[in-house]
Write a protein that holds these residues in place. Structure first.
Motif, PDB file in Angstrom:
ATOM      1  N   VAL A 196      48.806  41.626  30.035  1.00 54.98           N
ATOM      2  CA  VAL A 196      49.576  42.182  28.930  1.00 54.98           C
ATOM      3  C   VAL A 196      50.462  43.331  29.410  1.00 54.98           C
ATOM      4  CG1 VAL A 196      49.426  43.408  26.708  1.00 54.98           C
ATOM      5  CG2 VAL A 196      47.858  41.515  27.216  1.00 54.98           C
ATOM      6  N   ILE A 197      49.921  44.208  30.236  1.00 56.11           N
ATOM      7  CA  ILE A 197      50.648  45.422  30.626  1.00 56.11           C
ATOM      8  C   ILE A 197      51.680  45.163  31.724  1.00 56.11           C
ATOM      9  CG2 ILE A 197      49.042  46.222  32.413  1.00 56.11           C
ATOM     10  CD1 ILE A 197      50.780  48.419  29.753  1.00 56.11           C
ATOM     11  N   LEU A 198      51.446  44.192  32.622  1.00 58.43           N
ATOM     12  CA  LEU A 198      52.374  43.989  33.739  1.00 58.43           C
ATOM     13  C   LEU A 198      53.792  43.645  33.289  1.00 58.43           C
ATOM     14  CD1 LEU A 198      50.349  42.224  36.600  1.00 58.43           C
ATOM     15  CD2 LEU A 198      51.242  44.547  36.533  1.00 58.43           C
ATOM     16  N   SER A 256      42.916  44.940  38.914  1.00 61.61           N
ATOM     17  CA  SER A 256      44.161  45.147  39.662  1.00 61.61           C
ATOM     18  C   SER A 256      44.492  43.956  40.549  1.00 61.61           C
ATOM     19  CB  SER A 256      44.040  46.393  40.549  1.00 61.61           C
ATOM     20  OG  SER A 256      43.079  46.166  41.581  1.00 61.61           O
ATOM     21  N   GLY A 257      43.520  43.052  40.729  1.00 59.50           N
ATOM     22  CA  GLY A 257      43.697  41.962  41.670  1.00 59.50           C
ATOM     23  C   GLY A 257      43.375  42.356  43.099  1.00 59.50           C
ATOM     24  N   LEU A 258      42.905  43.606  43.304  1.00 53.35           N
ATOM     25  CA  LEU A 258      42.598  44.118  44.630  1.00 53.35           C
ATOM     26  C   LEU A 258      41.090  44.322  44.769  1.00 53.35           C
ATOM     27  CD1 LEU A 258      45.372  46.864  44.826  1.00 53.35           C
ATOM     28  CD2 LEU A 258      45.443  44.588  45.870  1.00 53.35           C
ATOM     29  N   SER A 259      40.533  43.851  45.850  1.00 52.97           N
ATOM     30  CA  SER A 259      39.099  44.014  46.087  1.00 52.97           C
ATOM     31  C   SER A 259      38.774  45.475  46.394  1.00 52.97           C
ATOM     32  CB  SER A 259      38.640  43.148  47.257  1.00 52.97           C
ATOM     33  OG  SER A 259      38.818  41.778  46.956  1.00 52.97           O
ATOM     34  N   ALA A 260      37.667  45.956  45.872  1.00 52.27           N
ATOM     35  CA  ALA A 260      37.230  47.326  46.135  1.00 52.27           C
ATOM     36  C   ALA A 260      36.696  47.432  47.563  1.00 52.27           C
ATOM     37  CB  ALA A 260      36.153  47.726  45.141  1.00 52.27           C
ATOM     38  N   PRO A 261      37.202  48.387  48.348  1.00 48.75           N
ATOM     39  CA  PRO A 261      36.665  48.563  49.705  1.00 48.75           C
ATOM     40  C   PRO A 261      35.201  48.971  49.702  1.00 48.75           C
ATOM     41  CG  PRO A 261      38.747  49.744  49.423  1.00 48.75           C
ATOM     42  CD  PRO A 261      38.307  49.308  48.065  1.00 48.75           C
TER      43      PRO A 261
END
Length: 303
Positions: free
Chosen positions: A239-241, A193-198
């Motif tokens: 691909v999906i974005l 997702s490009g987001l770091s896991a908390p």
């Protein structure tokens, strides 16, 4: 307390202290066409059973809250028309009027907690919609996670949402967002997702202990376990974005808004990916059911 109708399997599991995994019903009534919806629902239930737990698909039938459906009820629900889509705001009205409705993430959490079930497997949670700064369109799932003590296993939030805002709201609400086996939050069809896991936990035992510790500390709410889709089944982010962006632009051009947005986007993404998005969706739901089963078994051991 409200009367709950338990299936024979779920009632027996409760009496015996066996692990139970809650399952939502909107995937049956609003997620797929007949007969594929029934086949997938049966496949998810079979996955839970093969893992060593009892599945409890939840729905409101003729005003009665059912926790666990038998084969006939599952088949009838899969073919039913005009079934209400129930969340926290409308489940009580549906029941009071003797209606039939399928439970979303929020309503399934409510019913699972009433039934004493601590683990719930789904596909993806709702969240903050694109453009929410103008529409204020935010799913009730986020508030439910903050107040109802159920561990929800999902492949992240649905990728059509504003993911950074969704996870910011969850942080504000004090909801633990735990990613399994990687340091980045998955994005439903994609592992990245490009987001770091908390938070990161790698085993079902660790996840079970974390929920039990929340209870011991007197903290309200559950925890969101983001379980990456298997690599073989993912649609990569790059691909999906562009496909999601195309579908969103079409929705805006056609003036589609409110509750009509999500089904429109999912259908267009299905068409634009030539069915690949649905195949990935099925794979991630089964993957989540497997992990939820392991967590439920660990919670039963520790209880």
């Amino acid at each position: 307390m409200i009367d709950i109708t338990f299936s024979k399997d779920v009632a027996a599991a409760r009496d015996a202290g066996q692990p139970i995994v809650a399952l939502e019903s909107t995937i049956i009534t609003h997620g797929m066409p007949w007969p594929q919806n029934l086949e997938v629902a049966q496949q998810v239930e079979r996955t839970v059973r093969e893992g060593g737990a009892v599945p409890a698909t939840i729905a409101v039938l003729d005003g009665s809250l059912h926790v666990g459906l038998d084969d006939d009820q599952l088949t009838k629900l899969a073919q039913a028309k005009n079934v209400a889509k129930l969340s926290r705001a409308d489940i009580a009205v549906c029941m009071a009027q003797g209606g039939t409705g399928a439970t979303t993430v929020a309503a399934t959490m409510i019913a699972a907690h009433l039934a004493g079930i601590s683990v719930f497997a789904t596909g993806g949670i709702g969240g903050v919609h694109q453009g929410a700064e103008d529409s204020f369109d935010i799913s009730a799932d986020l508030q439910e996670l903050a107040q109802t003590p159920v561990t929800v296993v999902a492949a992240g939030a649905k990728a059509i949402l504003d993911l950074p805002k969704t996870f910011e709201v969850l942080e504000t609400l004090g909801v633990p967002v735990i990613t399994v086996g990687q340091d980045e939050i998955p994005a439903f069809w994609s592992r990245s997702s490009g987001l770091s896991a908390p938070l990161r936990l790698d085993t079902a035992a660790e996840i079970a202990k974390a929920q039990l510790m929340r209870t011991a500390l007197g903290l309200s709410g559950g925890q969101l376990v983001t379980n990456p889709i298997p690599e073989a089944n993912e649609i990569p982010r790059d691909v999906i974005l562009p496909i999601i962006e195309t579908a969103m632009a079409e929705a805006t051009a056609q003036g589609i808004a409110g509750k009509s947005v999500t089904p429109f986007l999912l259908q267009r993404i299905f068409e634009l990916t030539e069915g690949r998005s649905l195949a990935s969706n099925i794979a991630l739901v089964l993957n989540n059911a497997r992990l939820a089963t392991e967590i439920a078994k660990e919670m039963t051991k520790l209880a």
